[in-house]
Design a protein around this motif. Structure first.
Motif, mmCIF file in Angstrom:
data_model
loop_
_atom_site.group_PDB
_atom_site.id
_atom_site.type_symbol
_atom_site.label_atom_id
_atom_site.label_comp_id
_atom_site.label_asym_id
_atom_site.label_seq_id
_atom_site.Cartn_x
_atom_site.Cartn_y
_atom_site.Cartn_z
ATOM 1 N N ASP A 1 0.818 -1.209 0.000
ATOM 2 C CA ASP A 1 0.000 0.000 0.000
ATOM 3 C C ASP A 1 0.856 1.265 0.000
ATOM 4 N N CYS A 2 0.456 2.210 -0.836
ATOM 5 C CA CYS A 2 1.061 3.540 -0.922
ATOM 6 C C CYS A 2 2.445 3.549 -1.571
ATOM 7 N N GLN A 3 2.922 2.387 -2.000
ATOM 8 C CA GLN A 3 4.205 2.341 -2.700
ATOM 9 C C GLN A 3 3.929 2.633 -4.173
ATOM 10 N N TRP A 4 3.447 3.843 -4.429
ATOM 11 C CA TRP A 4 3.034 4.226 -5.772
ATOM 12 C C TRP A 4 2.868 5.740 -5.864
ATOM 13 N N VAL A 5 2.639 6.222 -7.083
ATOM 14 C CA VAL A 5 2.152 7.574 -7.331
ATOM 15 C C VAL A 5 0.867 7.438 -8.137
ATOM 16 N N ASP A 6 -0.177 8.129 -7.714
ATOM 17 C CA ASP A 6 -1.443 8.133 -8.439
ATOM 18 C C ASP A 6 -1.301 9.068 -9.648
ATOM 19 N N VAL A 7 -1.220 8.477 -10.859
ATOM 20 C CA VAL A 7 -1.020 9.270 -12.083
ATOM 21 C C VAL A 7 -2.281 9.287 -12.937
ATOM 22 N N THR A 8 -3.427 9.053 -12.319
ATOM 23 C CA THR A 8 -4.696 9.018 -13.050
ATOM 24 C C THR A 8 -4.921 10.294 -13.843
ATOM 25 N N ASP A 9 -4.547 11.441 -13.279
ATOM 26 C CA ASP A 9 -4.830 12.729 -13.901
ATOM 27 C C ASP A 9 -3.656 13.295 -14.698
ATOM 28 N N VAL A 10 -2.593 12.502 -14.851
ATOM 29 C CA VAL A 10 -1.405 12.975 -15.579
ATOM 30 C C VAL A 10 -1.527 12.577 -17.053
ATOM 31 N N VAL A 11 -1.388 13.555 -17.935
ATOM 32 C CA VAL A 11 -1.505 13.268 -19.368
ATOM 33 C C VAL A 11 -0.241 12.568 -19.853
ATOM 34 N N PRO A 12 -0.340 11.721 -20.859
ATOM 35 C CA PRO A 12 0.846 11.037 -21.379
ATOM 36 C C PRO A 12 1.926 12.032 -21.810
ATOM 37 N N GLY A 13 3.189 11.648 -21.611
ATOM 38 C CA GLY A 13 4.300 12.521 -21.978
ATOM 39 C C GLY A 13 5.562 12.125 -21.243
ATOM 40 N N ASP A 14 6.587 12.978 -21.365
ATOM 41 C CA ASP A 14 7.872 12.737 -20.708
ATOM 42 C C ASP A 14 7.978 13.599 -19.454
ATOM 43 N N TYR A 15 8.397 12.980 -18.355
ATOM 44 C CA TYR A 15 8.450 13.655 -17.066
ATOM 45 C C TYR A 15 9.728 13.261 -16.318
ATOM 46 N N THR A 16 9.921 13.896 -15.159
ATOM 47 C CA THR A 16 10.956 13.487 -14.212
ATOM 48 C C THR A 16 10.269 12.821 -13.028
ATOM 49 N N PHE A 17 10.755 11.661 -12.662
ATOM 50 C CA PHE A 17 10.222 10.920 -11.515
ATOM 51 C C PHE A 17 11.273 10.955 -10.418
ATOM 52 N N LYS A 18 10.909 11.478 -9.251
ATOM 53 C CA LYS A 18 11.874 11.623 -8.162
ATOM 54 C C LYS A 18 11.398 10.871 -6.927
ATOM 55 N N VAL A 19 12.282 10.027 -6.409
ATOM 56 C CA VAL A 19 12.030 9.270 -5.185
ATOM 57 C C VAL A 19 13.047 9.715 -4.143
ATOM 58 N N ALA A 20 12.589 10.017 -2.928
ATOM 59 C CA ALA A 20 13.505 10.477 -1.876
ATOM 60 C C ALA A 20 13.191 9.765 -0.571
ATOM 61 N N ILE A 21 14.229 9.312 0.121
ATOM 62 C CA ILE A 21 14.078 8.707 1.446
ATOM 63 C C ILE A 21 14.699 9.641 2.480
ATOM 64 N N ASN A 22 14.128 9.607 3.691
ATOM 65 C CA ASN A 22 14.547 10.555 4.731
ATOM 66 C C ASN A 22 14.604 11.965 4.145
ATOM 67 N N PRO A 23 13.513 12.405 3.474
ATOM 68 C CA PRO A 23 13.572 13.623 2.651
ATOM 69 C C PRO A 23 13.782 14.902 3.438
ATOM 70 N N HIS A 24 13.370 14.931 4.699
ATOM 71 C CA HIS A 24 13.509 16.137 5.500
ATOM 72 C C HIS A 24 14.748 16.119 6.389
ATOM 73 N N ALA A 25 15.605 15.108 6.180
ATOM 74 C CA ALA A 25 16.832 14.965 6.982
ATOM 75 C C ALA A 25 16.496 14.967 8.474
ATOM 76 N N ARG A 26 15.412 14.259 8.831
ATOM 77 C CA ARG A 26 15.035 14.193 10.242
ATOM 78 C C ARG A 26 15.982 13.279 11.023
ATOM 79 N N VAL A 27 16.572 12.308 10.328
ATOM 80 C CA VAL A 27 17.556 11.418 10.951
ATOM 81 C C VAL A 27 18.918 11.712 10.332
#
Length: 485
Positions: free
Chosen positions: A428-454
């Protein structure tokens, strides 16, 4: 009397139910359009409530047709600068509902700003409406009387590296006031005096440059405090990427006679260490597993509780009585993080603050551990996802390393050295909901510990920036490169 009321009601019903002329229809349409335009104009605006004047109070932001509050998790002076910038001022952050409890639902949580964003909505946060904060945790600001402009004697240094404005051969750095050599407030020697650094916007990225500069290892904590004492502040606006080998490679705004917002007496301080975790995001796993899947909404109800779908899904849920049979298009992928450091990666929250999640049947130890974004060619976010909660464990380990952490039965959570925490694409939630995104070329960015909390040895292997080709029938993720969140 009753007959008179009945006549009035019938007359009113006739007026309401009569056919409208073209002019009346046009007038009503124009009225509705003005309302829609007003909502569009208000989108992203901020206001302050509860203060003694319009320049202080709890922060509220307008989104999707309504005002919402901001939670004080991760809230700092950099975010306050962005808010006060709307009033052409600088400011300082307040916490804990200083101006009263939140009057509206929380729109934003875990807000992290660089300080130079034009709008608060451009900062990193967990996603619209994703928050578990209490009403007493409202974020606020106090905007001061200093107009947000840069003095003439400081302008020449804006966005310049420190080594461009000082003689590094005659400039030194030291830690003062600590209980040992690895901690203390930072002092810089310039023009014959030792002075402190303004703590405004001070993060682990800047602290890392200090620990590297002094050959003390890595930054375990970045502090804004008077605990280690203080001295005259002579350096402000320090901004580092986190991979510098010394402070002189960082940018700054002022040196010498500077203005520093924030609590009087508070200065920048650090705690350095030789032992830290270091998560390494596996880009090959993202490229290898990324794919599209159409899923009926009745199968996503648990995920909807964590706001893991795009806004249109919740609008359908409100307006369509058969919403369960609608489908969402999900970009699924696997995220695998290997700890290549020399210390365990542990949650920043103590165990008694972890939250039990009934859908997943385990405790969540971190509110936000990963964010997923789809960006267009202008770097504008067109779709986003996030792991609103996370359970950290040793899923796989290198040969000879024993698994230590497990989410089962309220077990200890973390990632051991040479072990990986793996979130498979079918979770669950290991995804991006792209239902409303039109076909084309994009940048996909994945970040862990994104806020540098640790704290980690390096944050420049915590994010993957990938090319994404999205079509009507498939998604192709390729060319992933590691970078900082």
């Amino acid at each position: 009397m009753f007959r008179r009321i009945l006549v009035i009601f019938i007359q009113f019903a006739v007026i309401v139910s009569r056919d409208l002329s073209e002019n009346e229809r046009a007038s009503r349409a124009a009225f509705i359009q003005r309302l829609l335009n007003k909502q569009r104009n208000l989108e992203g605006r901020v206001k302050l409530l509860g203060g003694s004047n319009i320049f202080e109070g709890n922060v509220y932001i307008y989104h999707a047709g309504r005002w919402g509050a901001v939670c004080d998790d991760s809230w700092d002076d950099a975010a306050a600068h962005v808010v006060c910038g709307a009033f052409n001022r600088t400011g300082v952050a307040t916490h804990g509902g200083q101006f009263g409890e939140a009057l509206e639902k929380y729109w934003m949580d875990d807000v992290v700003c660089e300080g130079d964003e034009k709008y608060l909505s451009q900062c990193v946060f967990t996603g619209w409406g994703t928050s578990d904060c209490e009403p007493s945790e409202a974020a606020g600001v106090i905007c001061n009387n200093i107009v947000k402009s840069v003095p003439v004697n400081i302008k020449r240094n804006l966005n310049k590296n420190l080594h461009e404005t000082i003689d590094t051969r005659r400039t030194s750095l030291r830690l003062v006031g600590g209980r040992n050599v690895n901690e203390g407030r930072i002092e810089i020697y310039h023009n014959g005096i030792w002075g402190s650094i303004c703590p405004d916007g001070w993060t682990l990225y800047e602290a890392s440059a200090i620990c590297h500069h002094l050959a003390l290892g890595f930054a375990e904590q970045a502090l804004q405090t008077d605990y280690f004492g203080n001295s005259k502040i002579i350096l402000s606006g320090v901004q580092c990427l986190g991979n510098e080998t010394n402070l002189f490679m960082c940018k700054h705004q002022g040196l010498g006679d500077v203005t520093c917002p924030g609590k009087p007496g508070h200065v920048a301080a650090v705690v350095c260490t030789q032992h830290l975790a270091d998560l390494y995001l596996d880009t090959s796993a993202i490229e290898r597993t990324a794919h599209l899947q159409d899923v009926a909404m009745f199968q996503l109800q648990c995920a909807m509780e964590e706001n893991c779908l795009s806004k249109s899904a919740y609008e359908i849920q409100k307006t369509n009585p058969n919403w369960q049979f609608e489908t969402r298009r999900l970009l699924r992928f696997t995220a695998s993080s290997l700890n290549i450091g020399n210390a365990e990666f542990r949650p920043y929250l103590p165990k008694y603050l972890w939250q039990w999640h009934l859908c997943h049947m385990h405790y969540h130890s971190m509110e936000v551990f990963a964010t997923f974004d789809v960006l267009d060619t202008n770097k504008k976010r067109v779709a986003e996802g996030h792991k609103a909660s996370f359970c950290l464990e040793d899923n796989t380990c290198l040969s000879g390393v024993e698994r230590k952490f497990s989410c089962k039965n309220y077990g200890d959570q973390g990632v051991s050295v040479n072990c990986s925490d793996v979130y498979q694409y079918n979770i669950d939630c290991q995804w991006v909901d792209v239902t409303d995104v039109v076909p084309g070329d994009y940048t996909f960015k994945v970040a862990i510990n994104p806020h540098a909390r640790v704290a980690e040895k390096s944050f420049h292997n915590n994010a993957a920036s990938c090319d994404l080709r999205l079509t009507e029938s498939y998604a192709f993720v390729y060319g992933c490169k590691l970078e900082r969140p």
